[in-house]
Design a protein around this motif. Structure first.
Motif, short mmCIF file in Angstrom:
data_model
loop_
_atom_site.label_atom_id
_atom_site.label_comp_id
_atom_site.label_asym_id
_atom_site.label_seq_id
_atom_site.Cartn_x
_atom_site.Cartn_y
_atom_site.Cartn_z
N UNK A 1 0.81 -1.22 0.00
CA UNK A 1 0.00 0.00 0.00
C UNK A 1 0.85 1.28 0.00
N UNK A 2 2.17 1.13 -0.05
CA UNK A 2 3.03 2.32 -0.07
C UNK A 2 2.75 3.16 -1.31
N UNK A 3 2.76 4.48 -1.16
CA UNK A 3 2.64 5.35 -2.33
C UNK A 3 3.83 5.13 -3.28
N UNK A 4 3.62 5.39 -4.54
CA UNK A 4 4.66 5.22 -5.55
C UNK A 4 5.90 6.02 -5.18
N UNK A 5 7.05 5.36 -5.27
CA UNK A 5 8.32 6.02 -5.01
C UNK A 5 8.80 5.99 -3.58
N UNK A 6 7.92 5.66 -2.64
CA UNK A 6 8.34 5.60 -1.24
C UNK A 6 9.14 4.31 -1.02
N UNK A 7 10.15 4.39 -0.18
CA UNK A 7 10.94 3.22 0.19
C UNK A 7 10.57 2.80 1.61
N UNK A 8 10.74 1.51 1.86
CA UNK A 8 10.40 0.99 3.18
C UNK A 8 11.24 -0.23 3.49
N UNK A 9 11.70 -0.31 4.71
CA UNK A 9 12.28 -1.54 5.22
C UNK A 9 11.45 -1.92 6.44
N UNK A 10 11.47 -3.19 6.76
CA UNK A 10 10.62 -3.65 7.86
C UNK A 10 11.29 -4.81 8.58
N UNK A 11 10.79 -5.04 9.79
CA UNK A 11 11.26 -6.17 10.60
C UNK A 11 10.09 -6.66 11.43
N UNK A 12 9.92 -7.96 11.47
CA UNK A 12 8.86 -8.56 12.28
C UNK A 12 9.39 -8.89 13.66
N UNK A 13 8.59 -8.60 14.68
CA UNK A 13 8.90 -8.97 16.06
C UNK A 13 7.63 -9.54 16.66
N UNK A 14 7.44 -10.83 16.53
CA UNK A 14 6.26 -11.53 17.04
C UNK A 14 4.96 -10.86 16.60
N UNK A 15 4.36 -10.07 17.44
CA UNK A 15 3.06 -9.45 17.13
C UNK A 15 3.20 -7.98 16.75
N UNK A 16 4.41 -7.59 16.34
CA UNK A 16 4.67 -6.20 15.96
C UNK A 16 5.43 -6.15 14.64
N UNK A 17 5.22 -5.06 13.92
CA UNK A 17 5.96 -4.80 12.69
C UNK A 17 6.65 -3.45 12.85
N UNK A 18 7.95 -3.45 12.70
CA UNK A 18 8.73 -2.23 12.77
C UNK A 18 8.98 -1.76 11.34
N UNK A 19 8.56 -0.55 11.03
CA UNK A 19 8.69 0.00 9.69
C UNK A 19 9.65 1.19 9.69
N UNK A 20 10.43 1.31 8.64
CA UNK A 20 11.23 2.51 8.36
C UNK A 20 10.81 2.96 6.98
N UNK A 21 10.09 4.06 6.92
CA UNK A 21 9.49 4.54 5.67
C UNK A 21 10.19 5.82 5.25
N UNK A 22 10.55 5.89 3.97
CA UNK A 22 11.18 7.08 3.42
C UNK A 22 10.32 7.60 2.27
N UNK A 23 9.55 8.65 2.53
CA UNK A 23 8.73 9.22 1.47
C UNK A 23 9.58 10.06 0.51
N UNK A 24 8.98 10.50 -0.57
CA UNK A 24 9.66 11.35 -1.54
C UNK A 24 8.97 12.70 -1.65
N UNK A 25 9.61 13.60 -2.34
CA UNK A 25 9.00 14.88 -2.64
C UNK A 25 8.84 15.80 -1.46
N UNK A 26 9.70 15.69 -0.46
CA UNK A 26 9.61 16.58 0.69
C UNK A 26 8.59 16.17 1.73
N UNK A 27 7.88 15.06 1.51
CA UNK A 27 6.92 14.58 2.51
C UNK A 27 7.70 14.14 3.75
N UNK A 28 7.12 14.39 4.90
CA UNK A 28 7.81 14.05 6.14
C UNK A 28 7.01 13.12 7.02
#
Length: 83
Positions: A32-59
């Motif tokens: 479901x990430x918007x086009x061009x956004x990068x993401x890395x993730x890690x699963x921890x049992x019942x949790x998902x850790x996301x690192x999302x990098x948007x583009x175009x100055x989005x924060x």
């Protein structure tokens, strides 16, 4: 070249036993990430850790709005953002 912003970290937790398994939820999140956004993730049992990098100055606000919208969709019912 597309302008990149810093990574925003987010945590999503399983809040209901009937929620999709973490492996399925992470696929739905990344899909479901918007086009061009990068993401890395890690699963921890019942949790998902996301690192999302948007583009175009989005924060972080854009990442938070995206995550809220995705979690409100039916495919991730039972998952919620964790602060």
């Amino acid at each position: 070249m597309v302008a990149r912003t810093e990574f925003t970290e987010a945590v999503v937790g399983r809040a209901a036993p009937t929620a999709a398994p973490p492996e399925t939820a992470v696929i739905r999140l990344v899909g479901a990430l918007p086009a061009g956004w990068d993401c890395s993730w890690r699963l921890q049992e019942e949790r998902i850790l996301l690192r999302v990098q948007p583009v175009g100055g989005a924060g972080p606000d854009a990442v938070e709005a995206w995550l809220a919208g995705v979690l409100a969709a039916g495919g991730l019912r039972g998952w919620q953002a964790v602060r």
